[in-house]
Scaffold this motif. Structure first.
Motif, PDB file in Angstrom:
ATOM      1  N   VAL A  28     114.221  80.164 114.326  1.00 23.57           N
ATOM      2  CA  VAL A  28     114.569  81.530 114.733  1.00 23.57           C
ATOM      3  C   VAL A  28     115.449  81.484 115.980  1.00 23.57           C
ATOM      4  O   VAL A  28     116.449  82.203 116.079  1.00 23.57           O
ATOM      5  CB  VAL A  28     113.300  82.373 114.968  1.00 23.57           C
ATOM      6  CG1 VAL A  28     113.622  83.670 115.687  1.00 23.57           C
ATOM      7  CG2 VAL A  28     112.614  82.653 113.643  1.00 23.57           C
ATOM      8  N   ALA A  29     115.103  80.635 116.933  1.00 25.48           N
ATOM      9  CA  ALA A  29     115.890  80.512 118.165  1.00 25.48           C
ATOM     10  C   ALA A  29     117.313  80.044 117.861  1.00 25.48           C
ATOM     11  O   ALA A  29     118.282  80.601 118.390  1.00 25.48           O
ATOM     12  CB  ALA A  29     115.206  79.557 119.140  1.00 25.48           C
ATOM     13  N   LEU A  30     117.450  79.051 117.001  1.00 23.49           N
ATOM     14  CA  LEU A  30     118.786  78.561 116.631  1.00 23.49           C
ATOM     15  C   LEU A  30     119.606  79.636 115.942  1.00 23.49           C
ATOM     16  O   LEU A  30     120.805  79.778 116.202  1.00 23.49           O
ATOM     17  CB  LEU A  30     118.670  77.330 115.725  1.00 23.49           C
ATOM     18  CG  LEU A  30     118.265  76.034 116.412  1.00 23.49           C
ATOM     19  CD1 LEU A  30     117.999  74.952 115.373  1.00 23.49           C
ATOM     20  CD2 LEU A  30     119.332  75.597 117.394  1.00 23.49           C
ATOM     21  N   ALA A  31     118.965  80.396 115.063  1.00 21.86           N
ATOM     22  CA  ALA A  31     119.675  81.472 114.365  1.00 21.86           C
ATOM     23  C   ALA A  31     120.155  82.516 115.362  1.00 21.86           C
ATOM     24  O   ALA A  31     121.304  82.980 115.291  1.00 21.86           O
ATOM     25  CB  ALA A  31     118.765  82.115 113.315  1.00 21.86           C
ATOM     26  N   ALA A  32     119.303  82.894 116.304  1.00 18.99           N
ATOM     27  CA  ALA A  32     119.675  83.907 117.295  1.00 18.99           C
ATOM     28  C   ALA A  32     120.807  83.419 118.192  1.00 18.99           C
ATOM     29  O   ALA A  32     121.755  84.159 118.479  1.00 18.99           O
ATOM     30  CB  ALA A  32     118.461  84.292 118.143  1.00 18.99           C
ATOM     31  N   GLU A  33     120.720  82.177 118.625  1.00 15.10           N
ATOM     32  CA  GLU A  33     121.750  81.636 119.522  1.00 15.10           C
ATOM     33  C   GLU A  33     123.098  81.460 118.842  1.00 15.10           C
ATOM     34  O   GLU A  33     124.127  81.414 119.511  1.00 15.10           O
ATOM     35  CB  GLU A  33     121.288  80.288 120.088  1.00 15.10           C
ATOM     36  CG  GLU A  33     120.160  80.417 121.075  1.00 15.10           C
ATOM     37  CD  GLU A  33     119.617  79.077 121.530  1.00 15.10           C
ATOM     38  OE1 GLU A  33     119.208  79.001 122.699  1.00 15.10           O
ATOM     39  OE2 GLU A  33     119.597  78.124 120.727  1.00 15.10           O
ATOM     40  N   SER A  34     123.111  81.391 117.515  1.00 15.95           N
ATOM     41  CA  SER A  34     124.366  81.164 116.795  1.00 15.95           C
ATOM     42  C   SER A  34     125.208  82.427 116.635  1.00 15.95           C
ATOM     43  O   SER A  34     126.361  82.353 116.207  1.00 15.95           O
ATOM     44  CB  SER A  34     124.075  80.576 115.411  1.00 15.95           C
ATOM     45  OG  SER A  34     123.516  81.560 114.562  1.00 15.95           O
ATOM     46  N   VAL A  35     124.658  83.574 116.985  1.00 15.87           N
ATOM     47  CA  VAL A  35     125.368  84.839 116.800  1.00 15.87           C
ATOM     48  C   VAL A  35     126.448  85.005 117.865  1.00 15.87           C
ATOM     49  O   VAL A  35     126.205  84.771 119.056  1.00 15.87           O
ATOM     50  CB  VAL A  35     124.374  86.025 116.836  1.00 15.87           C
ATOM     51  CG1 VAL A  35     125.101  87.354 116.813  1.00 15.87           C
ATOM     52  CG2 VAL A  35     123.388  85.920 115.684  1.00 15.87           C
ATOM     53  N   THR A  36     127.626  85.412 117.441  1.00 14.94           N
ATOM     54  CA  THR A  36     128.724  85.660 118.364  1.00 14.94           C
ATOM     55  C   THR A  36     128.326  86.745 119.353  1.00 14.94           C
ATOM     56  O   THR A  36     127.819  87.796 118.958  1.00 14.94           O
ATOM     57  CB  THR A  36     129.974  86.107 117.585  1.00 14.94           C
ATOM     58  OG1 THR A  36     130.317  85.081 116.656  1.00 14.94           O
ATOM     59  CG2 THR A  36     131.145  86.374 118.519  1.00 14.94           C
ATOM     60  N   GLY A  37     128.542  86.484 120.625  1.00 16.26           N
ATOM     61  CA  GLY A  37     128.206  87.453 121.665  1.00 16.26           C
ATOM     62  C   GLY A  37     126.912  87.148 122.392  1.00 16.26           C
ATOM     63  O   GLY A  37     126.625  87.744 123.419  1.00 16.26           O
TER      64      GLY A  37
END
Length: 118
Positions: free
Chosen positions: A19-28
């Motif tokens: 979940v952390a990796l997915a969140a950090e991958s978002v632009t912005g």
């Protein structure tokens, strides 16, 4: 990956990390916001199976859907609402891929809070 029974299991730690990796991958997204326990942990130089900063997964009634809370700090040039929506969408897609279907309520409740801008 099956849903872990408690927050001490390796499956739970893996789920939180994904979940952390997915969140950090978002632009912005600049970074996930560290909480007080994360700051204390780094001050005391303790490491181990700690959850990534800014991500909290719970199951209030044990068998119900996951409640996912994510706290991010966004880049100032990005629209805050777009960052929050992007994180929510990305995390929901990642959880859909990780959590088994047909086992209890499968739709997690994802809440994203933008706590600051840099």
């Amino acid at each position: 990956m099956s849903a872990p029974a408690n927050d001490e299991s390796p499956a739970y730690a893996t789920l939180v990390a994904e979940v952390a990796l997915a969140a950090e991958s978002v632009t912005g997204v600049a970074f996930l916001r560290p909480g007080l326990t994360d700051r204390l942990r780094s001050a005391l130089s303790r490491s181990g199976g700690a959850s990534p900063a800014g991500v909290r997964l719970t199951r209030p009634d044990g068998d119900g859907p996951w409640c996912v809370e994510i706290h991010v700090v966004a880049l100032r040039r990005a629209r805050t609402v777009d960052v929050a929506r992007g994180v929510r969408d990305m995390v929901e897609r990642r959880l859909d891929a990780l959590l088994p279907t047909g086992v209890g309520p499968s739709t997690p409740r994802v809440t994203v809070t933008v706590t600051g801008l840099v």
